[in-house]
Write a protein that holds these residues in place. Sequence first.
Motif, PDB file in Angstrom:
ATOM      1  N   TYR A  52       0.832  -1.198   0.000  1.00  0.00           N
ATOM      2  CA  TYR A  52       0.000   0.000   0.000  1.00  0.00           C
ATOM      3  C   TYR A  52       0.868   1.250   0.000  1.00  0.00           C
ATOM      4  O   TYR A  52       1.871   1.322   0.707  1.00  0.00           O
ATOM      5  N   ASP A  53       0.462   2.216  -0.827  1.00  0.00           N
ATOM      6  CA  ASP A  53       1.135   3.502  -0.929  1.00  0.00           C
ATOM      7  C   ASP A  53       0.096   4.592  -0.667  1.00  0.00           C
ATOM      8  O   ASP A  53      -0.745   4.881  -1.519  1.00  0.00           O
ATOM      9  N   ALA A  54       0.138   5.182   0.528  1.00  0.00           N
ATOM     10  CA  ALA A  54      -0.840   6.203   0.880  1.00  0.00           C
ATOM     11  C   ALA A  54      -0.583   7.512   0.144  1.00  0.00           C
ATOM     12  O   ALA A  54      -1.520   8.285  -0.081  1.00  0.00           O
ATOM     13  N   PHE A  55       0.675   7.766  -0.226  1.00  0.00           N
ATOM     14  CA  PHE A  55       0.974   9.019  -0.926  1.00  0.00           C
ATOM     15  C   PHE A  55       0.237   9.071  -2.266  1.00  0.00           C
ATOM     16  O   PHE A  55      -0.327  10.098  -2.643  1.00  0.00           O
ATOM     17  N   GLY A  56       0.249   7.947  -2.974  1.00  0.00           N
ATOM     18  CA  GLY A  56      -0.433   7.900  -4.258  1.00  0.00           C
ATOM     19  C   GLY A  56      -1.794   7.246  -4.206  1.00  0.00           C
ATOM     20  O   GLY A  56      -2.444   7.101  -5.237  1.00  0.00           O
ATOM     21  N   GLN A  57      -2.220   6.826  -2.986  1.00  0.00           N
ATOM     22  CA  GLN A  57      -3.495   6.132  -2.809  1.00  0.00           C
ATOM     23  C   GLN A  57      -3.590   4.924  -3.751  1.00  0.00           C
ATOM     24  O   GLN A  57      -4.495   4.814  -4.585  1.00  0.00           O
ATOM     25  N   LYS A  58      -2.607   4.013  -3.617  1.00  0.00           N
ATOM     26  CA  LYS A  58      -2.524   2.852  -4.488  1.00  0.00           C
ATOM     27  C   LYS A  58      -2.359   1.583  -3.647  1.00  0.00           C
ATOM     28  O   LYS A  58      -1.751   1.611  -2.579  1.00  0.00           O
ATOM     29  N   MET A  59      -2.896   0.484  -4.153  1.00  0.00           N
ATOM     30  CA  MET A  59      -2.782  -0.797  -3.472  1.00  0.00           C
ATOM     31  C   MET A  59      -2.570  -1.905  -4.492  1.00  0.00           C
ATOM     32  O   MET A  59      -3.188  -1.908  -5.560  1.00  0.00           O
ATOM     33  N   ARG A  60      -1.675  -2.839  -4.168  1.00  0.00           N
ATOM     34  CA  ARG A  60      -1.431  -3.997  -5.031  1.00  0.00           C
ATOM     35  C   ARG A  60      -1.686  -5.257  -4.212  1.00  0.00           C
ATOM     36  O   ARG A  60      -1.117  -5.435  -3.123  1.00  0.00           O
ATOM     37  N   ILE A  61      -2.544  -6.143  -4.727  1.00  0.00           N
ATOM     38  CA  ILE A  61      -2.876  -7.382  -4.037  1.00  0.00           C
ATOM     39  C   ILE A  61      -2.650  -8.538  -5.002  1.00  0.00           C
ATOM     40  O   ILE A  61      -3.222  -8.569  -6.095  1.00  0.00           O
ATOM     41  N   ARG A  62      -1.807  -9.483  -4.589  1.00  0.00           N
ATOM     42  CA  ARG A  62      -1.545 -10.686  -5.382  1.00  0.00           C
ATOM     43  C   ARG A  62      -1.973 -11.891  -4.552  1.00  0.00           C
ATOM     44  O   ARG A  62      -1.373 -12.178  -3.518  1.00  0.00           O
ATOM     45  N   ASN A  63      -3.003 -12.588  -5.029  1.00  0.00           N
ATOM     46  CA  ASN A  63      -3.586 -13.673  -4.254  1.00  0.00           C
ATOM     47  C   ASN A  63      -3.675 -14.964  -5.057  1.00  0.00           C
ATOM     48  O   ASN A  63      -3.821 -14.934  -6.284  1.00  0.00           O
ATOM     49  N   PHE A  64      -3.619 -16.097  -4.339  1.00  0.00           N
ATOM     50  CA  PHE A  64      -3.981 -17.388  -4.900  1.00  0.00           C
ATOM     51  C   PHE A  64      -5.336 -17.770  -4.313  1.00  0.00           C
ATOM     52  O   PHE A  64      -5.486 -17.861  -3.096  1.00  0.00           O
ATOM     53  N   TRP A  65      -6.306 -17.985  -5.198  1.00  0.00           N
ATOM     54  CA  TRP A  65      -7.682 -18.236  -4.779  1.00  0.00           C
ATOM     55  C   TRP A  65      -8.017 -19.720  -4.850  1.00  0.00           C
ATOM     56  O   TRP A  65      -7.533 -20.440  -5.723  1.00  0.00           O
ATOM     57  N   LEU A  66      -8.868 -20.146  -3.940  1.00  0.00           N
ATOM     58  CA  LEU A  66      -9.436 -21.481  -3.945  1.00  0.00           C
ATOM     59  C   LEU A  66     -10.944 -21.339  -4.066  1.00  0.00           C
ATOM     60  O   LEU A  66     -11.604 -20.777  -3.178  1.00  0.00           O
ATOM     61  N   VAL A  67     -11.487 -21.803  -5.182  1.00  0.00           N
ATOM     62  CA  VAL A  67     -12.925 -21.733  -5.435  1.00  0.00           C
ATOM     63  C   VAL A  67     -13.391 -23.138  -5.783  1.00  0.00           C
ATOM     64  O   VAL A  67     -13.122 -23.639  -6.883  1.00  0.00           O
ATOM     65  N   GLY A  68     -14.068 -23.792  -4.845  1.00  0.00           N
ATOM     66  CA  GLY A  68     -14.439 -25.186  -5.074  1.00  0.00           C
ATOM     67  C   GLY A  68     -13.191 -26.030  -5.229  1.00  0.00           C
ATOM     68  O   GLY A  68     -12.333 -26.068  -4.349  1.00  0.00           O
ATOM     69  N   ASN A  69     -13.057 -26.697  -6.379  1.00  0.00           N
ATOM     70  CA  ASN A  69     -11.872 -27.517  -6.657  1.00  0.00           C
ATOM     71  C   ASN A  69     -10.862 -26.799  -7.533  1.00  0.00           C
ATOM     72  O   ASN A  69      -9.871 -27.397  -7.960  1.00  0.00           O
ATOM     73  N   GLN A  70     -11.101 -25.531  -7.816  1.00  0.00           N
ATOM     74  CA  GLN A  70     -10.211 -24.779  -8.694  1.00  0.00           C
ATOM     75  C   GLN A  70      -9.322 -23.829  -7.904  1.00  0.00           C
ATOM     76  O   GLN A  70      -9.731 -23.281  -6.877  1.00  0.00           O
ATOM     77  N   THR A  71      -8.104 -23.653  -8.399  1.00  0.00           N
ATOM     78  CA  THR A  71      -7.200 -22.646  -7.842  1.00  0.00           C
ATOM     79  C   THR A  71      -6.708 -21.772  -8.981  1.00  0.00           C
ATOM     80  O   THR A  71      -6.512 -22.250 -10.108  1.00  0.00           O
ATOM     81  N   PHE A  72      -6.528 -20.498  -8.707  1.00  0.00           N
ATOM     82  CA  PHE A  72      -6.010 -19.588  -9.714  1.00  0.00           C
ATOM     83  C   PHE A  72      -5.391 -18.379  -9.030  1.00  0.00           C
ATOM     84  O   PHE A  72      -5.670 -18.089  -7.859  1.00  0.00           O
ATOM     85  N   ALA A  73      -4.537 -17.688  -9.775  1.00  0.00           N
ATOM     86  CA  ALA A  73      -3.870 -16.487  -9.254  1.00  0.00           C
ATOM     87  C   ALA A  73      -4.626 -15.256  -9.710  1.00  0.00           C
ATOM     88  O   ALA A  73      -5.156 -15.203 -10.824  1.00  0.00           O
ATOM     89  N   LEU A  74      -4.677 -14.264  -8.845  1.00  0.00           N
ATOM     90  CA  LEU A  74      -5.333 -13.000  -9.161  1.00  0.00           C
ATOM     91  C   LEU A  74      -4.433 -11.853  -8.729  1.00  0.00           C
ATOM     92  O   LEU A  74      -4.052 -11.759  -7.566  1.00  0.00           O
ATOM     93  N   ASP A  75      -4.076 -11.017  -9.678  1.00  0.00           N
ATOM     94  CA  ASP A  75      -3.216  -9.862  -9.433  1.00  0.00           C
ATOM     95  C   ASP A  75      -4.047  -8.605  -9.679  1.00  0.00           C
ATOM     96  O   ASP A  75      -4.566  -8.392 -10.779  1.00  0.00           O
ATOM     97  N   GLN A  76      -4.194  -7.777  -8.650  1.00  0.00           N
ATOM     98  CA  GLN A  76      -5.028  -6.581  -8.762  1.00  0.00           C
ATOM     99  C   GLN A  76      -4.241  -5.338  -8.334  1.00  0.00           C
ATOM    100  O   GLN A  76      -3.547  -5.347  -7.321  1.00  0.00           O
ATOM    101  N   LEU A  77      -4.391  -4.295  -9.124  1.00  0.00           N
ATOM    102  CA  LEU A  77      -3.807  -2.997  -8.815  1.00  0.00           C
ATOM    103  C   LEU A  77      -4.956  -2.011  -8.646  1.00  0.00           C
ATOM    104  O   LEU A  77      -5.701  -1.749  -9.592  1.00  0.00           O
ATOM    105  N   MET A  78      -5.103  -1.471  -7.436  1.00  0.00           N
ATOM    106  CA  MET A  78      -6.182  -0.534  -7.140  1.00  0.00           C
ATOM    107  C   MET A  78      -5.619   0.875  -7.040  1.00  0.00           C
ATOM    108  O   MET A  78      -4.741   1.142  -6.212  1.00  0.00           O
ATOM    109  N   LEU A  79      -6.125   1.763  -7.890  1.00  0.00           N
ATOM    110  CA  LEU A  79      -5.683   3.146  -7.920  1.00  0.00           C
ATOM    111  C   LEU A  79      -6.823   4.017  -7.400  1.00  0.00           C
ATOM    112  O   LEU A  79      -7.689   4.468  -8.153  1.00  0.00           O
ATOM    113  N   PHE A  80      -6.847   4.226  -6.098  1.00  0.00           N
ATOM    114  CA  PHE A  80      -7.961   4.935  -5.479  1.00  0.00           C
ATOM    115  C   PHE A  80      -8.071   6.370  -5.968  1.00  0.00           C
ATOM    116  O   PHE A  80      -9.166   6.896  -6.142  1.00  0.00           O
ATOM    117  N   SER A  81      -6.938   7.019  -6.204  1.00  0.00           N
ATOM    118  CA  SER A  81      -6.971   8.422  -6.642  1.00  0.00           C
ATOM    119  C   SER A  81      -7.568   8.559  -8.038  1.00  0.00           C
ATOM    120  O   SER A  81      -8.128   9.594  -8.393  1.00  0.00           O
TER     121      SER A  81
END
Length: 222
Positions: A52-81
């Motif tokens: 998290y970068d409060a100066f630029g109001q930015k967040m990066r989240i990299r997750n491995f998800w488990l949905v039922g029997n499936q797994t996958f990677a999710l990379d998200q960049l949130m630019l609040f500003s």
Amino acid sequence: MNVLGVLSCLSLLLAAAVAQDPKPCVSPPLMSGGVSVMAANGLVMSTGTISYDAFGQKMRIRNFWLVGNQTFALDQLMLFSQKVYYEIDWSKLACKKKALDTTFIPMQVPSDAKLMGQVFMGSSSSWGMGVLVNTWHGDLPHNGKHMTVFTEVGCIPMTFTAYTPASGWTTVSTFNWVVGNTNPMDYIPPLFCARSKLEETETPDTMFTALESLAMKTKKEE
């Protein structure tokens, strides 16, 4: 006598300070740590990293998800500003650009949040056995509610819980925080995202619905 008077005044000031209610706070401006998410009323879950970068109001989240029997990677960049976020698919070198509701920014206690209480997580019997935390609650867009837990010292976020009628309960837990960021490129969209166009939606996603959007789509496709 003067010394006793000074000590009495200091004691009164200390007592007054301790008796004050906690105030909404803001976390350190640059932070990196771990994150786990449980969404869709427990149907999907994930674990990964967060920065998290409060100066630029930015967040990066990299997750491995488990949905039922499936797994996958999710990379998200949130630019609040900019009120947008990117879903980044490195396997296809593709991006989705979506609208982001910035009413709730997770690394700070909203100014209109109400204090639910202050407790020790763990034990206060000895040093190092617990941590003093404050629990806050408030409203989210789309008739939603949120509850957040921050440490009293340092304003370090620990858990975020949200409910909306559309998506149900979402719980985000964070851990292993360190102050600072090691890679400024975390907050810059990859080059292949430049051609992405903003997807039109009736209502923008909040941080919580953004985290579970791809997971819920995968769940429906099973």
